[in-house]
Design a protein around this motif. Structure first.
Motif, short mmCIF file in Angstrom:
data_model
loop_
_atom_site.label_atom_id
_atom_site.label_comp_id
_atom_site.label_asym_id
_atom_site.label_seq_id
_atom_site.Cartn_x
_atom_site.Cartn_y
_atom_site.Cartn_z
N TRP A 192 0.83 -1.21 0.00
CA TRP A 192 0.00 0.00 0.00
C TRP A 192 0.86 1.26 0.00
O TRP A 192 0.45 2.29 -0.54
N SER A 193 2.04 1.20 0.59
CA SER A 193 2.91 2.38 0.63
C SER A 193 3.36 2.81 -0.76
O SER A 193 3.72 3.97 -0.97
N ALA A 194 3.32 1.88 -1.72
CA ALA A 194 3.65 2.23 -3.10
C ALA A 194 2.41 2.57 -3.91
O ALA A 194 2.48 3.33 -4.88
N VAL A 195 1.26 2.03 -3.50
CA VAL A 195 0.02 2.25 -4.26
C VAL A 195 -0.56 3.64 -3.98
O VAL A 195 -1.03 4.33 -4.90
N ILE A 196 -0.55 4.06 -2.72
CA ILE A 196 -1.22 5.33 -2.36
C ILE A 196 -0.60 6.53 -3.08
O ILE A 196 -1.34 7.38 -3.61
N PHE A 235 -0.01 9.51 4.85
CA PHE A 235 0.00 10.04 3.48
C PHE A 235 -0.92 11.26 3.42
O PHE A 235 -2.03 11.21 2.89
N LYS A 236 -0.48 12.36 4.01
CA LYS A 236 -1.32 13.56 4.08
C LYS A 236 -1.52 14.20 2.72
O LYS A 236 -2.48 14.95 2.52
N SER A 237 -0.64 13.91 1.76
CA SER A 237 -0.79 14.53 0.43
C SER A 237 -2.03 14.03 -0.29
O SER A 237 -2.52 14.69 -1.21
#
Length: 685
Positions: A192-196, A235-237
């Motif tokens: 998920w850290s790469a998908v978001i 992932f605030k962006s």
């Protein structure tokens, strides 16, 4: 002979095994012969298909959608009843073979862009759920290709393009939303850290294409699924494109109530800082505020939706007779626990704008002129009154909450209530200000009574915005209108309608005090001093108002007839609401009707006799009453087309009699404001 041989040669060999007296089952849709296979045969068929794809992928590519639909149907269909409640499947069974087929095929074709093509395919809704649920289950325990990898590959492919094709965006977003709903989002995955971040880039590229998409339901579902991820706060962006998408959606597309509530609730739950938690809720509340000030023109459905959104968070509700497709119907009593969105807290910053919206008598005509005919079956004459009634209920709840905390909310929001001008200070402007104050008070009391009619007075969220000790000041405002009406009535249209607003305020204040008295009586085993106090305050109110009515009647016969008509309407309205004070106040009111002349007009006398011979009060329909009253003819017209015969289907309310009375009075208030606003085009203010 030759033609016969050709006929036999062209026929299917399997047909010769079927006798002429046999009946074949055929599909009702396509007409194909229905054949049956056992578990082992289906497994061998799937193996044969996988071999074909492995050997000839280019030939199998056009058939992949149909192949995936057929295999997915087998993969998700339980072979035994116990499998319906479990994710386990038998090794070597057809379901096991189908899952292994999906793993092998998707892993083999992943480098060739199968996921981009798969998410662009338009599936029927039922088939779509089967396909993506089967893929999610098949990849759940597959190390070579985890369930999140298809999304990663899809977003990478889309972000690599220079521009997005609008025609494919809608199916892609709908399929992505369905696939995300099939995934166990609560389970943490390093992928998920790469998908978001890839999804963030995709949403930013998507924003310019929003006007051409034709719908945002799948997009909001995708955003909600992303908000459910356990590590989303890192992932605030991702919050940068979300407000723009939500704002544009509210302004241009008909949204679903649950979609907006869920999205704002998940944002409130997923982030820790106050600014980030309330970001989406502030956008929704801001759009409602801008619509109230008529700076933006949003769909009628969304206007009602946002109104219900803030009311639900504040502990209120619109009438159950206002149909919103997925609006939850409360089952009476206290408002249930609702998802925490912080909407009432955000709306509190717009209290001044809300009160200005109530005070503006042009607001209903503006809503009517912007009417698009999509407000859940409500016509253009009813919509504005319902919106104004909902805003007034929110203001009443907030003032009640503020009074319980510091007892200064009523003075902060309605500072003029305790500052009534004397008769020597009254001029045309002061008279007009008093009319505006009376209208605001009437709307606030109608909002409070709507809450009482739906939930009852003995709730954890009481709605008593005007304290009992303000009764003398309410009477002073009515007194200003009655004493100045003879001189000021011809100054403007609002001056002409001031008498109507004064008698409306008398009606709602009477019922408001009655409901407070009833609440105090029910909360005590015996009739105690608080109950007597509210009853005495009501008698004092009419003791101050009645002499002013008699003074107005004495001016002329024309004014006497006008006041008599208003007064009879007030009496009929109180009887319709089963008012308990009617008999006690009747001796005080009798001189009003007979003061100008001993003989009443024929039609007035008939209406008066109907009031005097009115049957005893009906206790009213309660929530569990299975035989709601049918409202037809003139009564239905008086409620603006709202049909109260559907009470059982809409969900129970505390008192349907009181709710019906409030709805009719709310409709009358709306109509007189519409008429006054329209008349100002021909008469000066």
């Amino acid at each position: 002979m030759g033609s016969s041989r050709n006929h036999l040669t062209g026929a299917k060999q399997s047909n010769f095994r079927i006798g002429d007296d046999c009946i074949q089952d055929r599909c009702g849709d396509c007409g194909a012969v229905i054949e049956s296979f056992n578990n082992e045969e289906l497994g061998l068929c799937i193996v044969a298909i996988e071999t074909f794809i492995n050997k000839e992928p280019s030939l199998a590519a056009p058939l992949m959608p149909e192949i995936l639909k057929a295999v997915s149907r087998i993969a998700v269909k339980p072979l035994f009843p116990w499998q319906a409640e479990s994710n386990l499947y038998l090794p070597g069974g057809v379901s096991s073979v189908a899952h292994q087929f999906l793993r092998c095929v998707l892993h083999q074709l992943a480098p060739y862009g199968i996921f981009s093509q798969l998410f662009q395919t338009k599936f029927p809704e039922r088939v779509k759920v089967e396909v993506f649920k089967a893929i999610a289950y098949a990849l759940a325990d597959f190390n070579e290709l985890n369930p999140v990898a298809p999304l990663h590959l899809l977003f990478e492919a889309l972000n690599a393009r220079k521009s997005l094709v609008v025609e494919t965006l809608l199916p892609i977003i709908g399929n992505v939303a369905t696939y995300l709903e099939c995934l166990p989002l609560e389970a943490a995955s390093p992928t998920w850290s790469a998908v978001i971040p890839q999804c963030d880039i995709f949403l930013r590229k998507l924003i310019p294409s929003l006007p051409m998409m034709g719908g945002v339901d799948g997009l909001l579902r995708t955003m909600s699924c992303l908000m459910r991820l356990p590590g989303i706060s890192a992932f605030k962006s991702i919050l940068d494109p979300f407000p723009k998408i939500l704002s544009y959606s509210i302004q241009n597309y008909d949204l679903k109530f649950n979609s907006v509530v869920e999205l704002c609730h998940l944002c409130h739950r997923g982030f820790t800082r106050e600014r980030e938690k309330l970001l989406l809720t502030r956008i929704a509340v801001y759009e409602l505020s801008q619509a109230m000030k008529f700076k933006t023109d949003i769909p009628d459905n969304n206007l009602l939706l946002l109104l219900i959104f803030i009311l639900q968070d504040a502990g209120g509700s619109l009438s159950p007779f206002v149909y919103v497709d997925d609006f939850p119907k409360y089952q009476g009593g206290d408002p249930p626990s609702v998802p925490n969105t912080g909407a009432s807290e955000c709306m509190r910053a717009h209290m001044t704008d809300s009160i200005d919206f109530l005070a503006d008598f042009h607001s209903l005509s503006k809503i009517k002129s912007n009417y698009k005919g999509t407000a859940f079956g409500l016509n253009e004459d009813v919509l504005g009154g319902i919106i104004k009634g909902g805003i007034s209920q929110f203001i009443a709840l907030e003032i009640s909450r503020g009074n319980s905390r510091e007892n200064r909310a009523i003075g902060r929001y309605l500072p003029w209530l305790y500052n009534t001008l004397s008769s020597l200070q009254q001029g045309p402007k002061e008279f007009l200000d008093c009319v505006s104050h009376i209208r605001v008070l009437s709307w606030l009391l109608l909002g409070s009574l709507t809450h009482t009619a739906i939930f009852g007075a003995n709730t954890t969220t009481p709605c008593v915005p005007i304290p009992l000790e303000a009764s003398c000041h309410v009477a002073d405002h009515v007194h200003v209108i009655l004493t100045g009406f003879a001189e000021q009535s011809k100054a403007s249209v609002l001056h002409m309608s001031s008498l109507f607003y004064a008698f409306i305020l008398c009606q709602v204040w009477t019922i408001y005090l009655e409901q407070i008295s009833l609440t105090m009586q029910q909360s005590n085993a015996t009739i105690t001093d608080p109950h007597n106090a509210s009853a005495n305050i009501l008698m004092d109110f009419w003791g101050k108002v009645t002499p002013a009515i008699l003074q107005l009647i004495s001016h002329s016969k024309v004014l006497a007839e006008m006041v008599n008509l208003h007064f009879l309407s007030l009496m009929e309205s109180l009887l319709e609401c089963n008012s308990s004070v009617f008999n006690r106040l009747l001796p005080l009111w009798s001189p009003v009707l007979h003061s100008n002349s001993g003989v009443l007009a024929g039609h007035i006398n008939v209406r008066l006799q109907s009031c005097l011979s009115f049957p005893p009060p009906d206790p009213g329909l309660k929530l569990n009453d299975s035989s709601p009253r049918k409202v037809t003819g003139a009564n239905k017209e008086a409620t603006g087309g709202i049909d109260f015969s559907d009470a059982a289907r809409c969900g129970p309310v505390y008192s349907i009699v009181l709710l019906k009375w409030v709805q009719k009075l709310q409709f009358k208030m709306g109509q007189i404001e519409l008429q006054s606003s329209a008349a100002t085009q021909f008469y000066p203010m």
